[in-house]
Design an enzyme around this catalytic site. Structure first.
Site, PDB file in Angstrom:
ATOM      1  CG  ASP A  68      -8.300   4.064  -0.889  1.00 23.90           C
ATOM      2  OD1 ASP A  68      -7.974   3.660   0.254  1.00 23.90           O
ATOM      3  OD2 ASP A  68      -7.540   4.705  -1.621  1.00 23.90           O
ATOM      4  CG  HIS A  86      -1.891   1.058   1.317  1.00 26.31           C
ATOM      5  ND1 HIS A  86      -1.563   2.323   1.776  1.00 26.31           N
ATOM      6  CD2 HIS A  86      -3.198   1.096   0.975  1.00 26.31           C
ATOM      7  CE1 HIS A  86      -2.649   3.086   1.711  1.00 26.31           C
ATOM      8  NE2 HIS A  86      -3.651   2.376   1.232  1.00 26.31           N
TER       9      HIS A  86
HETATM   10 CA    CA Z   1      -5.838   3.109   0.771  1.00 25.53          CA
END
Ligand code: CA
Length: 365
Positions: A326, A200
């Site tokens: 997200d 990430h």
């Molecule tokens: Ca993220």
């Protein structure tokens, strides 16, 4: 004259007041969804106060913690919400399951002892949250790369005791990248326990960030992706996948644009490695594009754009591209509508929203 094949394609924007997504012929599993245990942001504030954070973290979180803007307050609040309100947001957006990971940069901003102990705490916290809502949440193990041996142990504990389905790690740790061999115990553990690693983004390290800062482009708008694609590419060029051929890495944000680079990566990696210019860039068993196709998954986190998704499906195979929202950073309900309406067969859409994640994260319905 039919100009449809050459006309520019407009970039869609989500509607401000979207309709709720309708029930579909597939489940929606969102694979890059963030959370923060209640004390995490207090610990981040302490790191800021002590002046121990790098420039990117200080800028981003210094801004977040002192900004009343609704989007920022939404992000802070809902990172920490693990109960009814989060579930209501999921229901309103038609999200059946969230694959949860400790928000970026996780424990990687801390000193080593704090990072090792807090990673364990955050994983226990996540396990408790999942046990309260076992049909809605799946989790990834947070690790402290500051201590690779302990990180490897935590991957094992996550896989064997906490029922975690993968690992979350953010691009670099105090400016060091996982391509450095001192971190490779992490890959050995992930491969041994069949745990994919979600690589990430975080802010670029101090050695990279200044030109991004000058233009205001260090964050999610661009700098995150540049740093994370570099981090991923360094794994390939360092030979990580020649050593760990079964290792699987997940990249968000349409594979951090690496699929689009594939041709040039292959051509120039071949040319540069043959020229023997760098000790760190040697010939590999395969072409860079082949590792991207065999050792990587991509999610569309932050990118509700059909042409980019289709290109990535074409390049990586439709079994390797997954849905992500997200949340709570890009909590856009209408993006689900945009993606539901993609011109794509139901079978392919089901792979994208549901079955690819189900298979990779071993989700039993
Ligand atoms: Ca993220």
């Amino acid at each position: 004259m039919n100009t449809s094949h050459t006309a520019p394609v407009a970039v869609p924007a989500p509607q401000a007041n979207p309709a709720h997504p309708v029930k579909a012929d597939y489940l929606r599993i969102a694979t890059e969804e963030a959370f923060a245990p209640p004390e995490l942001f207090g610990m981040y504030k302490k790191v800021l106060e002590e002046g121990k954070a790098d420039k990117g973290f200080s800028s981003l979180w210094g801004f977040h913690f002192n900004n009343p803007a609704p989007r920022v307050q939404h992000i802070l609040k809902y990172n920490q919400e693990m109960g009814a309100e989060r579930l209501a947001h999921m229901d309103a957006a038609g999200i059946d399951i969230q694959v949860l990971s400790l928000t970026s940069p996780g424990v990687q901003v801390f000193d080593e002892p704090t990072a090792v102990s807090y990673a364990r705490h955050a994983n226990d916290f996540l396990r408790d949250a999942i046990q309260k809502h076992p049909t809605r949440f799946v989790g990834l193990t947070a690790i402290a790369p500051q201590n690779p041996a302990e990180a490897a142990k935590e991957i094992q504990r996550g896989a064997t005791q906490l029922d975690m389905r993968g690992v979350i790690v953010n691009s670099h740790t105090h400016g060091e990248y996982l391509s450095d061999r001192k971190f490779w115990d992490i890959f050995a553990a992930a491969e041994a326990h069949d745990q994919p690693i979600y690589l990430h983004p975080c802010s670029p390290p101090d050695a990279m960030i200044q030109p991004f800062f000058e233009a205001g482009l260090d964050g999610a708008v661009f700098g995150f992706g540049v740093d994370t694609s570099l981090s991923a590419l360094r794994l390939i060029t360092a030979g990580v996948f020649d050593h760990f051929p079964k290792l699987q890495i997940i990249l968000g944000h349409m594979g951090e644009a690496l699929p689009f680079w594939a041709y040039r990566l292959d051509y120039m990696h071949r040319a540069t490695s043959r020229a023997n210019r760098y000790e760190s860039l040697k010939p590999l068993n395969k072409k860079p594009s082949e590792y991207l196709q065999q050792n990587f998954y991509a999610t569309n986190s932050g990118v509700a754009w059909e042409p980019a998704i289709k290109f990535t499906q074409n390049f990586m195979g439709e079994d390797r591209v997954m849905y992500a929202m997200d949340y709570p950073y890009q909590h856009e309900v209408d993006e689900v509508n945009i993606l539901d309406n993609m011109d794509m067969t139901l079978a392919t859409k089901r792979k994208f929203f549901q079955t690819n994640a189900q298979t990779l994260f071993k989700i039993k319905l």
